[in-house]
Design a protein around this motif. Sequence first.
Motif, PDB file in Angstrom:
ATOM      1  N   ARG A 310      -4.136   9.862  -0.326  1.00  0.00           N
ATOM      2  CA  ARG A 310      -4.596   9.310  -1.239  1.00  0.00           C
ATOM      3  C   ARG A 310      -5.522   8.624  -0.551  1.00  0.00           C
ATOM      4  O   ARG A 310      -5.407   8.272   0.507  1.00  0.00           O
ATOM      5  N   HIS A 311      -6.748   8.070  -1.329  1.00  0.00           N
ATOM      6  CA  HIS A 311      -7.902   7.531  -0.329  1.00  0.00           C
ATOM      7  C   HIS A 311      -8.058   5.842  -0.600  1.00  0.00           C
ATOM      8  O   HIS A 311      -8.601   4.574  -0.278  1.00  0.00           O
ATOM      9  N   VAL A 312      -7.719   5.897  -1.837  1.00  0.00           N
ATOM     10  CA  VAL A 312      -8.276   4.593  -2.301  1.00  0.00           C
ATOM     11  C   VAL A 312      -6.418   4.695  -3.438  1.00  0.00           C
ATOM     12  O   VAL A 312      -5.678   5.556  -3.555  1.00  0.00           O
ATOM     13  N   THR A 313      -6.468   3.298  -3.767  1.00  0.00           N
ATOM     14  CA  THR A 313      -4.946   2.809  -3.841  1.00  0.00           C
ATOM     15  C   THR A 313      -4.312   0.949  -3.776  1.00  0.00           C
ATOM     16  O   THR A 313      -5.717   0.028  -3.658  1.00  0.00           O
ATOM     17  N   SER A 315      -2.114  -2.123  -4.316  1.00  0.00           N
ATOM     18  CA  SER A 315      -1.291  -2.879  -2.992  1.00  0.00           C
ATOM     19  C   SER A 315       0.375  -2.701  -2.947  1.00  0.00           C
ATOM     20  O   SER A 315       1.435  -2.152  -1.972  1.00  0.00           O
ATOM     21  N   ARG A 368      -5.377  -6.336   0.682  1.00  0.00           N
ATOM     22  CA  ARG A 368      -6.654  -5.740  -0.642  1.00  0.00           C
ATOM     23  C   ARG A 368      -7.401  -5.766   0.839  1.00  0.00           C
ATOM     24  O   ARG A 368      -7.972  -6.510   1.982  1.00  0.00           O
ATOM     25  N   VAL A 370     -10.784  -2.197   3.438  1.00  0.00           N
ATOM     26  CA  VAL A 370     -10.321  -1.204   4.039  1.00  0.00           C
ATOM     27  C   VAL A 370      -9.561  -0.947   5.432  1.00  0.00           C
ATOM     28  O   VAL A 370      -9.399  -2.302   6.019  1.00  0.00           O
ATOM     29  N   ARG A 396      -9.800   6.533   6.131  1.00  0.00           N
ATOM     30  CA  ARG A 396     -10.420   4.852   6.063  1.00  0.00           C
ATOM     31  C   ARG A 396      -9.435   4.966   4.331  1.00  0.00           C
ATOM     32  O   ARG A 396      -9.214   6.603   3.382  1.00  0.00           O
ATOM     33  N   LEU A 397      -8.506   3.561   4.202  1.00  0.00           N
ATOM     34  CA  LEU A 397      -8.093   3.609   3.002  1.00  0.00           C
ATOM     35  C   LEU A 397      -8.685   2.738   2.112  1.00  0.00           C
ATOM     36  O   LEU A 397      -8.493   0.839   2.933  1.00  0.00           O
ATOM     37  N   LEU A 398      -8.836   2.728   0.961  1.00  0.00           N
ATOM     38  CA  LEU A 398      -9.027   1.403   0.104  1.00  0.00           C
ATOM     39  C   LEU A 398      -7.981   0.824  -0.290  1.00  0.00           C
ATOM     40  O   LEU A 398      -7.503   1.665  -1.445  1.00  0.00           O
ATOM     41  N   VAL A 399      -7.686  -0.250  -0.465  1.00  0.00           N
ATOM     42  CA  VAL A 399      -6.791  -1.249  -0.794  1.00  0.00           C
ATOM     43  C   VAL A 399      -7.531  -1.651  -1.963  1.00  0.00           C
ATOM     44  O   VAL A 399      -8.164  -2.899  -2.137  1.00  0.00           O
ATOM     45  N   VAL A 400      -7.442  -1.841  -3.587  1.00  0.00           N
ATOM     46  CA  VAL A 400      -7.844  -2.785  -4.395  1.00  0.00           C
ATOM     47  C   VAL A 400      -7.671  -3.988  -4.828  1.00  0.00           C
ATOM     48  O   VAL A 400      -8.752  -4.438  -5.584  1.00  0.00           O
TER      49      VAL A 400
END
Length: 401
Positions: A310-313, A315, A368, A370, A396-400
């Motif tokens: 996945r690219h958005v997750t 923490s 948190r 990119v 790219r991995l985004l931690v929201v």
Amino acid sequence: MSHRTRIDLRPGRMLAALVAGAALVLGAGIAPAAAVPTTVPSLDIQVASVDKAELREYGSWTQAARKIAIGPSTGSVRVDATVFGDLAVTTGEVWCQLKLQQEPWPVVASRRWSAAEWAVVADRTLPLPPGVVNAGTGARWVGSCGAFEGTATSNIRWLLIEDAAAPANVEFGADPRLLVSQNTLTAPQAEETVIVAVPGDRIRLYAEPGTWDLDGVTPLAVSLTEGSTGIRVPAVEVGVTADRSVLGFTVPEVSTPEFGRAAYRMEVTAYTVTPGTSTTPAREAQFQFVHDFSVTRTKPPTVTTLTLSRHVTASLGTVTATAKVTTPGNPYPVGTVAFHVDGKRVASVSLVHTDKGVAAIPMPRLSRGVHDVLVTFSGTADSGEFLANSVSSTQRLLVVR
């Protein structure tokens, strides 16, 4: 001392400037950690230690102030517990001896201590047989002691002059006003590693912090020497990390035969001389690390790809990073896959035949924001075939949160 590492290089033109140069020398502007980027695929050598030799000359043998009196009445020599400085003997041994400084240099007394025996401070004594010192007034004697611990050694010498009025007990001490010479040596150790490189590949030598340092002294030289001609080619883009634990360089263009291989040697050296004073010794220090290697023509290319589950997750979420390495005609590539996040290596996996070119890891917990993720592949020997290095594209991995 050398350790055999085979490094295979593609043929190419020998650059005139490289042929003329002896070695690349780095002065005060030695390259920082940025010159050893972990995200560039590299061929890694694990180094336990390097040759580090030090010689301290404390004064002339004829200098009266350095003479220790010894005579027929002397029955023992006490060895100061601090003579070996920072070299702590915990598993090795210590030896001392006394010999006459004239042909045939007879040894009249000697002793060895195990680490356990040396730990007993009261027992650090070299006994002398009664009347053994009887060569005549003014005769010169040489006292020597050595310590061995792992790959490190330390050797010290003292000058003694025969005197009928000498005391019953004398000392081999650490006072620099009485030492004649002192030298230490750490022998090199490295894994026996088979490595293949092409011009432009990075090679990294991994060791303990402080290894690639000689008391903060530069220049540091890294060179590749062709075995049959002796032509020395300087390595390029040499860099050392701030803690002096990793030395990296790029393999330059080198000359190779049309067929077969040529022998080369990789050498890392440093040297310094510090003048002495009336109370401190002149000091000469150097270190050397040497690996033998060979040269071949080409390596099969590889392609490395990276997939994130996945690219958005969040923490605390779980993300799996999967690397796939392919090479034409070989479904079972062998080598090392390294995973990097924001330019730092976070994990490495050794690919074997049964992995079929696939390696996967759970991503570590990230802050948190990119993050950039990529994978590098460093090929190793596979049934005599050596694979080229490759690097994946960046994901790219985004931690929201």
